[in-house]
Write a protein that holds these residues in place. Structure first.
Motif, PDB file in Angstrom:
ATOM      1  N   ALA A  91       1.024  -1.557   0.205  1.00 50.30           N
ATOM      2  CA  ALA A  91      -0.425   0.478  -0.117  1.00 50.30           C
ATOM      3  C   ALA A  91       0.713   1.300   0.162  1.00 50.30           C
ATOM      4  N   TRP A  92       1.920   1.287  -0.224  1.00 53.73           N
ATOM      5  CA  TRP A  92       2.887   2.169   0.150  1.00 53.73           C
ATOM      6  C   TRP A  92       3.272   3.116  -1.073  1.00 53.73           C
ATOM      7  N   PRO A  93       2.915   4.055  -1.520  1.00 48.16           N
ATOM      8  CA  PRO A  93       2.623   4.507  -2.646  1.00 48.16           C
ATOM      9  C   PRO A  93       4.334   4.690  -3.535  1.00 48.16           C
ATOM     10  N   VAL A  94       5.435   4.631  -2.470  1.00 44.38           N
ATOM     11  CA  VAL A  94       7.021   4.989  -2.679  1.00 44.38           C
ATOM     12  C   VAL A  94       7.329   3.160  -2.509  1.00 44.38           C
ATOM     13  N   ARG A  95       8.025   2.687  -3.467  1.00 44.73           N
ATOM     14  CA  ARG A  95       8.952   1.285  -2.955  1.00 44.73           C
ATOM     15  C   ARG A  95      10.211   0.922  -2.729  1.00 44.73           C
ATOM     16  N   LEU A  96      10.373   0.194  -2.164  1.00 37.71           N
ATOM     17  CA  LEU A  96      12.535   0.007  -1.569  1.00 37.71           C
ATOM     18  C   LEU A  96      12.629  -0.789  -2.486  1.00 37.71           C
ATOM     19  N   PHE A  97      11.528  -1.779  -3.832  1.00 34.69           N
ATOM     20  CA  PHE A  97      12.800  -2.521  -4.054  1.00 34.69           C
ATOM     21  C   PHE A  97      10.928  -2.180  -5.193  1.00 34.69           C
ATOM     22  N   ALA A  98      12.023  -2.746  -6.848  1.00 33.98           N
ATOM     23  CA  ALA A  98      10.898  -2.518  -7.868  1.00 33.98           C
ATOM     24  C   ALA A  98      11.411  -3.844  -8.705  1.00 33.98           C
ATOM     25  N   SER A  99      10.447  -4.132  -9.436  1.00 33.41           N
ATOM     26  CA  SER A  99      10.470  -5.647 -10.185  1.00 33.41           C
ATOM     27  C   SER A  99      10.206  -5.503 -11.544  1.00 33.41           C
TER      28      SER A  99
END
Length: 56
Positions: free
Chosen positions: A48-56
């Motif tokens: 649910a976070w608007p910013v991801r820690l990691f992108a895939s």
């Protein structure tokens, strides 16, 4: 289906009751950790976070 699972359910219930008895004396660290529900909870929160820690 549930009737066929009764022996396994009895085993699970007995293990849970024994772990609860041990936890009274030894504390929560005596509880078995057959799964990691906190990981599931934090994964849902992370989704649910608007910013991801990691992108895939």
């Amino acid at each position: 289906m549930l009737a066929r699972l009764v022996p396994e359910l009895d085993q699970v219930a007995a293990r849970a009751a024994e772990a609860a008895r041990r936890a009274l004396d030894e504390g929560p660290d005596a509880l078995p950790a057959a799964s990691a529900p906190l990981l599931d909870i934090t994964a849902e929160a992370h989704a649910a976070w608007p910013v991801r820690l990691f992108a895939s």
